[in-house]
Design a protein around this motif. Structure first.
Motif, mmCIF file in Angstrom:
data_model
loop_
_atom_site.group_PDB
_atom_site.id
_atom_site.type_symbol
_atom_site.label_atom_id
_atom_site.label_comp_id
_atom_site.label_asym_id
_atom_site.label_seq_id
_atom_site.Cartn_x
_atom_site.Cartn_y
_atom_site.Cartn_z
ATOM 1 N N LEU A 57 0.801 -1.225 0.000
ATOM 2 C CA LEU A 57 0.000 0.000 0.000
ATOM 3 C C LEU A 57 0.834 1.276 0.000
ATOM 4 O O LEU A 57 0.601 2.188 -0.804
ATOM 5 N N ALA A 58 1.822 1.367 0.878
ATOM 6 C CA ALA A 58 2.616 2.597 0.961
ATOM 7 C C ALA A 58 3.349 2.863 -0.349
ATOM 8 O O ALA A 58 3.386 4.008 -0.837
ATOM 9 N N GLY A 59 3.921 1.813 -0.931
ATOM 10 C CA GLY A 59 4.627 1.985 -2.197
ATOM 11 C C GLY A 59 3.718 2.396 -3.331
ATOM 12 O O GLY A 59 4.072 3.255 -4.154
ATOM 13 N N VAL A 60 2.523 1.794 -3.393
ATOM 14 C CA VAL A 60 1.557 2.145 -4.431
ATOM 15 C C VAL A 60 1.131 3.597 -4.291
ATOM 16 O O VAL A 60 1.120 4.370 -5.260
ATOM 17 N N ALA A 61 0.795 3.999 -3.053
ATOM 18 C CA ALA A 61 0.306 5.366 -2.824
ATOM 19 C C ALA A 61 1.373 6.401 -3.155
ATOM 20 O O ALA A 61 1.107 7.388 -3.865
ATOM 21 N N THR A 62 2.599 6.201 -2.650
ATOM 22 C CA THR A 62 3.651 7.187 -2.905
ATOM 23 C C THR A 62 4.063 7.206 -4.377
ATOM 24 O O THR A 62 4.492 8.252 -4.887
ATOM 25 N N SER A 63 3.923 6.081 -5.061
ATOM 26 C CA SER A 63 4.229 6.046 -6.491
ATOM 27 C C SER A 63 3.292 6.960 -7.268
ATOM 28 O O SER A 63 3.724 7.741 -8.126
ATOM 29 N N PHE A 64 2.006 6.898 -6.951
ATOM 30 C CA PHE A 64 1.046 7.760 -7.646
ATOM 31 C C PHE A 64 1.225 9.221 -7.234
ATOM 32 O O PHE A 64 1.042 10.130 -8.056
ATOM 33 N N PHE A 65 1.589 9.456 -5.975
ATOM 34 C CA PHE A 65 1.865 10.821 -5.530
ATOM 35 C C PHE A 65 3.030 11.409 -6.329
ATOM 36 O O PHE A 65 2.960 12.530 -6.837
ATOM 37 N N GLY A 66 4.093 10.627 -6.459
ATOM 38 C CA GLY A 66 5.272 11.099 -7.179
ATOM 39 C C GLY A 66 5.015 11.314 -8.657
ATOM 40 O O GLY A 66 5.480 12.302 -9.244
ATOM 41 N N SER A 67 4.268 10.406 -9.293
ATOM 42 C CA SER A 67 4.011 10.555 -10.726
ATOM 43 C C SER A 67 3.156 11.781 -11.008
ATOM 44 O O SER A 67 3.342 12.461 -12.022
ATOM 45 N N THR A 68 2.228 12.085 -10.093
ATOM 46 C CA THR A 68 1.407 13.288 -10.272
ATOM 47 C C THR A 68 2.252 14.544 -10.132
ATOM 48 O O THR A 68 2.166 15.473 -10.946
ATOM 49 N N LEU A 69 3.090 14.588 -9.101
ATOM 50 C CA LEU A 69 3.948 15.758 -8.912
ATOM 51 C C LEU A 69 4.911 15.945 -10.076
ATOM 52 O O LEU A 69 5.218 17.070 -10.467
ATOM 53 N N GLY A 70 5.376 14.816 -10.643
ATOM 54 C CA GLY A 70 6.317 14.914 -11.748
ATOM 55 C C GLY A 70 5.759 15.662 -12.936
ATOM 56 O O GLY A 70 6.489 16.359 -13.651
ATOM 57 N N SER A 71 4.457 15.577 -13.150
ATOM 58 C CA SER A 71 3.846 16.241 -14.298
ATOM 59 C C SER A 71 3.266 17.608 -13.947
ATOM 60 O O SER A 71 3.059 18.438 -14.826
ATOM 61 N N VAL A 72 3.010 17.841 -12.663
ATOM 62 C CA VAL A 72 2.306 19.065 -12.265
ATOM 63 C C VAL A 72 3.246 20.124 -11.694
ATOM 64 O O VAL A 72 3.148 21.308 -12.029
ATOM 65 N N ALA A 338 1.364 24.605 -1.089
ATOM 66 C CA ALA A 338 0.184 23.874 -0.616
ATOM 67 C C ALA A 338 -0.629 23.344 -1.795
ATOM 68 O O ALA A 338 -1.123 22.210 -1.758
ATOM 69 N N ILE A 339 -0.763 24.159 -2.848
ATOM 70 C CA ILE A 339 -1.533 23.739 -4.016
ATOM 71 C C ILE A 339 -0.887 22.527 -4.678
ATOM 72 O O ILE A 339 -1.572 21.552 -5.041
ATOM 73 N N ILE A 340 0.419 22.554 -4.825
ATOM 74 C CA ILE A 340 1.126 21.444 -5.459
ATOM 75 C C ILE A 340 0.991 20.168 -4.633
ATOM 76 O O ILE A 340 0.718 19.085 -5.160
ATOM 77 N N LEU A 341 1.155 20.291 -3.311
ATOM 78 C CA LEU A 341 1.062 19.112 -2.454
ATOM 79 C C LEU A 341 -0.353 18.538 -2.441
ATOM 80 O O LEU A 341 -0.544 17.317 -2.466
ATOM 81 N N ILE A 342 -1.366 19.401 -2.408
ATOM 82 C CA ILE A 342 -2.754 18.927 -2.444
ATOM 83 C C ILE A 342 -3.030 18.224 -3.765
ATOM 84 O O ILE A 342 -3.694 17.184 -3.818
ATOM 85 N N THR A 343 -2.508 18.792 -4.838
ATOM 86 C CA THR A 343 -2.695 18.166 -6.144
ATOM 87 C C THR A 343 -2.034 16.792 -6.186
ATOM 88 O O THR A 343 -2.607 15.823 -6.701
ATOM 89 N N GLY A 344 -0.819 16.686 -5.626
ATOM 90 C CA GLY A 344 -0.151 15.393 -5.581
ATOM 91 C C GLY A 344 -0.917 14.391 -4.743
ATOM 92 O O GLY A 344 -1.034 13.208 -5.107
ATOM 93 N N ALA A 345 -1.460 14.847 -3.606
ATOM 94 C CA ALA A 345 -2.255 13.955 -2.757
ATOM 95 C C ALA A 345 -3.551 13.538 -3.459
ATOM 96 O O ALA A 345 -4.015 12.407 -3.299
ATOM 97 N N GLY A 346 -4.121 14.464 -4.243
ATOM 98 C CA GLY A 346 -5.299 14.096 -5.030
ATOM 99 C C GLY A 346 -4.973 13.038 -6.061
ATOM 100 O O GLY A 346 -5.755 12.118 -6.315
ATOM 101 N N GLY A 347 -3.785 13.153 -6.678
ATOM 102 C CA GLY A 347 -3.336 12.125 -7.613
ATOM 103 C C GLY A 347 -3.113 10.790 -6.918
ATOM 104 O O GLY A 347 -3.386 9.723 -7.482
ATOM 105 N N MET A 348 -2.630 10.819 -5.673
ATOM 106 C CA MET A 348 -2.476 9.599 -4.883
ATOM 107 C C MET A 348 -3.826 8.934 -4.650
ATOM 108 O O MET A 348 -3.981 7.714 -4.828
ATOM 109 N N PHE A 349 -4.828 9.729 -4.255
ATOM 110 C CA PHE A 349 -6.167 9.188 -4.007
ATOM 111 C C PHE A 349 -6.742 8.556 -5.272
ATOM 112 O O PHE A 349 -7.253 7.427 -5.258
ATOM 113 N N GLY A 350 -6.647 9.280 -6.382
ATOM 114 C CA GLY A 350 -7.142 8.737 -7.643
ATOM 115 C C GLY A 350 -6.391 7.486 -8.061
ATOM 116 O O GLY A 350 -6.991 6.528 -8.590
ATOM 117 N N GLY A 351 -5.076 7.450 -7.820
ATOM 118 C CA GLY A 351 -4.274 6.284 -8.173
ATOM 119 C C GLY A 351 -4.658 5.054 -7.377
ATOM 120 O O GLY A 351 -4.745 3.941 -7.917
#
Length: 479
Positions: A57-72, A338-351
């Protein structure tokens, strides 16, 4: 990352998804938990409930967080820096003054709106509104009438750009989550933003909102209701004295052509990239180092980086030291963290929703209801927008929920852009008391809640509906 084999049936997964969204809204709205923390917490709880193993779970969640931040993060950071340079060098004021002088007094609201549309390409809604406040009050005092006649077109323009056009985080993340092209989203989003603003904001203001009498109250700028000098005036004088002490010159503002050129530079570079890529796919153009270089500079982050470098040395260094420019750019990044981090966390949730199979279950259920994909996008985004207020969260979460269905549908890039527009439309409508933008507009322009609801809320709804109608028409026209 490929979704895992679902542990539960579609009904159970959808129940988990509904509960996850409900818990998320409860944490944000009632417990006042920060959206960043709430999204991370709900992501982990959703993953556990959906059967993702503890070890993964932790690896999956942080992977999606990182991929979202990478593009945003790149796009949002570079866009904020460009906007800051245009703000402090007087570019926004030049833009508004020139357009008003060219369009004339009778079309001053239209000119302010166009200036805000252009300035809103790199700068966020709240920052753009703050920058334009003195311009709006100055024009309103000069020409008279309700302040809303000038405020609504400008504020609505920033809202349209923030919801539709990259490099703003919502549309960037939505396009990325759905597997679309950020560059194409920008190219299509700009004319759609202008058309939807004209119909949903400008014409609405002319017909109704501008006739709601709200007197000019610029005390928020002066810090006092009197005409006496305020602390802000003293601060300006102190800052000017410090610049003189550092040997920095008092410079004239940039020309209108220069400001417009800087705003259009990333658009032109990205358009060049898209044109070459399209011709290559059609077999009209071949390979070559020169064409490859043009495609490279037209990639959205590269185009924004080039624009930032041009703005830095053409605008920023006029009468300023490089150290001062560095400080200005550094200051631009602080408000967007804050906006970038929230966006990354939103990408984690969607992932997590996708990985657990919830996204596929949702898309299958919507298919069973018979709703077209684009209508589903609008409905889900609207529900999230009304429930929790944030347009960015609604955009990111809806895109995550729908990404599996979009991937299965194998849509063209243009149809994916239409879905991004539909999600943006739902994330725009019905701004009310749980939306920070609602309170910004209410406070800045001296409106009570009732007046804000009957003007700003209705305008946001007409804007969102207009965006959706355009997206719907394009959906059935494009291949």
């Amino acid at each position: 990352m490929e979704p895992m084999e679902p542990v539960y049936g579609a009904g159970t997964l959808l129940t988990i998804a509904a509960a996850a969204v409900a818990v998320l809204l409860f944490l944000i709205m009632y417990l006042r938990m920060h959206a960043f923390v709430a999204l991370i917490l709900v992501s982990f709880l959703t993953g556990l409930a959906a059967g993702i193993p503890f070890g993964e779970l932790a690896g999956v969640a942080t992977s999606f967080f990182g991929s979202t931040l990478g593009s945003v993060a790149l796009l949002v950071g570079l866009g904020a820096m460009i906007g800051r340079l245009l703000e402090v060098t007087g570019g926004a004021q030049v833009l508004a003054d020139t357009l008003i002088s060219r369009f004339g007094e009778q079309r001053a609201p239209f000119a302010l709106g166009v200036a805000a549309l252009l300035f809103g390409i790199p700068i966020f809604f709240d920052a753009g509104l703050v920058v334009f406040l003195p311009i709006i009050f100055s024009v309103a005092r000069r020409f008279g009438g309700s302040v809303l006649l000038y405020a609504i077109p400008a504020a609505g323009a920033f809202a349209a750009m923030h919801a539709i056009v990259p490099p703003h985080p919502g549309p960037v993340t939505a396009a990325t989550e759905l597997g679309g092209s950020v560059g194409l989203t920008l190219l299509v989003g700009l004319p759609v933003a202008f058309a939807s603003w004209y119909v949903g904001v400008y014409l609405f203001t002319k017909a109704y909102a501008g006739k709601v009498m709200v007197p000019i109250n610029d005390s928020i700028l002066r810090g006092t209701m009197s005409g006496e000098p305020s602390d802000l005036d003293d601060a300006d004088d102190d800052a000017r004295a410090e610049r003189i002490a550092r040997g920095e010159e008092e410079v004239t503002p940039p020309s209108f052509g220069l400001v417009l050129g800087i705003l259009l530079l990333p658009f032109l570079l990205i358009a060049l990239n898209t044109t070459i890529s399209t011709l290559r796919q059609a077999g009209t153009l071949g390979d070559g180092v020169f064409l490859d270089a043009l495609v490279f500079v037209g990639q959205t982050p590269v185009a924004l980086l080039i624009t930032l470098l041009v703005a830095t040395y053409v605008l920023g260094t006029r009468g300023r030291s490089l150290a001062t420019v560095e400080s200005l750019l550094n200051d631009a990044l602080a408000p967007i963290c804050a906006i970038i981090l929230i966006t990354g966390a939103g990408g984690m949730f969607g992932g997590v929703l996708r990985y657990s199979g919830i996204g596929a279950a949702l898309s299958d259920s919507l298919a069973d209801l018979g709703l077209p994909l684009i209508v589903s996008a609008f409905v889900i985004s609207t529900a999230l927008r009304v429930a929790q207020g944030s347009a960015t969260v609604a955009l990111v979460t809806t895109a995550g929920l729908m990404s599996a269905g979009v991937a299965a549908a194998d849509l063209s890039d243009l149809k994916v852009v239409c879905l991004v527009l539909a999600i943006a439309a739902g994330a725009t409508v019905l701004s009310h008391v749980n939306d920070s933008g609602f309170w910004l507009v209410s406070r800045f322009f001296g409106m009570d809640v009732k007046t804000t609801l009957r003007t700003w809320t209705v305008m946001e709804t007409t804007l969102g509906v207009t965006i959706f109608v355009i997206a719907l028409v394009l959906w059935y026209l494009v291949p």
